[in-house]
Design an enzyme around this catalytic site. Sequence first.
Site, short mmCIF file in Angstrom:
data_model
loop_
_atom_site.label_atom_id
_atom_site.label_comp_id
_atom_site.label_asym_id
_atom_site.label_seq_id
_atom_site.Cartn_x
_atom_site.Cartn_y
_atom_site.Cartn_z
N SER A 133 -25.58 80.35 -7.96
CA SER A 133 -25.03 78.83 -8.60
C SER A 133 -26.09 78.08 -8.88
O SER A 133 -27.79 77.86 -7.89
CB SER A 133 -24.43 77.93 -7.73
OG SER A 133 -24.04 76.76 -7.93
N TYR A 146 -22.50 73.99 -0.18
CA TYR A 146 -22.57 74.51 -1.21
C TYR A 146 -23.10 75.16 -1.99
O TYR A 146 -23.77 75.93 -1.27
CB TYR A 146 -21.40 73.66 -2.76
CG TYR A 146 -21.53 75.09 -3.49
CD1 TYR A 146 -20.28 76.49 -3.45
CD2 TYR A 146 -21.98 74.99 -4.56
CE1 TYR A 146 -20.64 76.92 -4.37
CE2 TYR A 146 -21.83 75.86 -5.92
CZ TYR A 146 -21.23 76.91 -5.51
OH TYR A 146 -20.87 77.69 -6.58
#
Length: 301
Positions: A133, A146
């Site tokens: 990501s 995250y």
Amino acid sequence: LSGCDSGFGQATAQHLDIMGFQVFASVLDLQSPGAQELRRSCSPRLTLLQMDLTKTEDIQRVLKHIQAHTNSTGLWGLVNNAGFNDTIADAELSPLGKFRACMEVNFFGSLELTKGLLPLLRSAGGRIVTVSSPAGDMPFPCLAAYGASKAALSLLMDTFRSELQPWGIKVSLILPGYYKTGTTCDPAFWNLQKQQLLASLPQELLQAYGEDYVEEINQQFIQFMKVAVEDLSAVVNSITEGLLAANPAVRYYPGQGLGIMYFIHRYLPYFVRDLFLKGFFINPKLPRALRREHHNDMKKA
């Protein structure tokens, strides 16, 4: 191919099955709607395997199954797709357990699976494609748990890319923009997470930041989700190219706006980068203890 219950994993499993590949698709729950959909839409070649990446016994069972079915041929490709996040909050407000949960799935689970399959991948001179990501490259507001796990994952895969070169294994990272996948776009899910977070916060932190601060973050995130892209084909195509191209890219960036985002990240000063990420994603209001009205109330008291 891990994480096929929904989103990129499910779409990629269907795509590779249509192309004629033998696909081993892992799901959290063999009875989930996503698993049922794969059974319905794919050929008998596709094998569904139950795997929770936080459980070593699940990973070992999957490894044994794949080894038994590919020992003579080796394994051409591994797609690390499974990912987890259930917290939208400042790092200080995110419980330590949330950081650990993200690391367990996004980092340790992928590491254990990759290491377990490397002998088969080495014998085939195959490919590793991992969905990471942009949050692992940049300090997105309220995504510390995250983002930190994805940063660790990206660095790990870059290390594998360098180390596995002599074996002829090519390693690619996919860094998608914002897409509509699984629970990521379900406001009810995020509202429940927000309530649980508020209930778990120590009183001192709740006083310092304010309940309205957490509410506002959640509202902004739910607004942001409305622009998530529904068509997953750019990501599926990037994963497929990573598996099949003669010379796959080291990094793929499927999605709108990532070019400008990475340009700002690499070439402009920190304060511009921070302003951009807040403008693009979440721009938290001032914590309660720093607001003028709070200081005035304190003086009156």
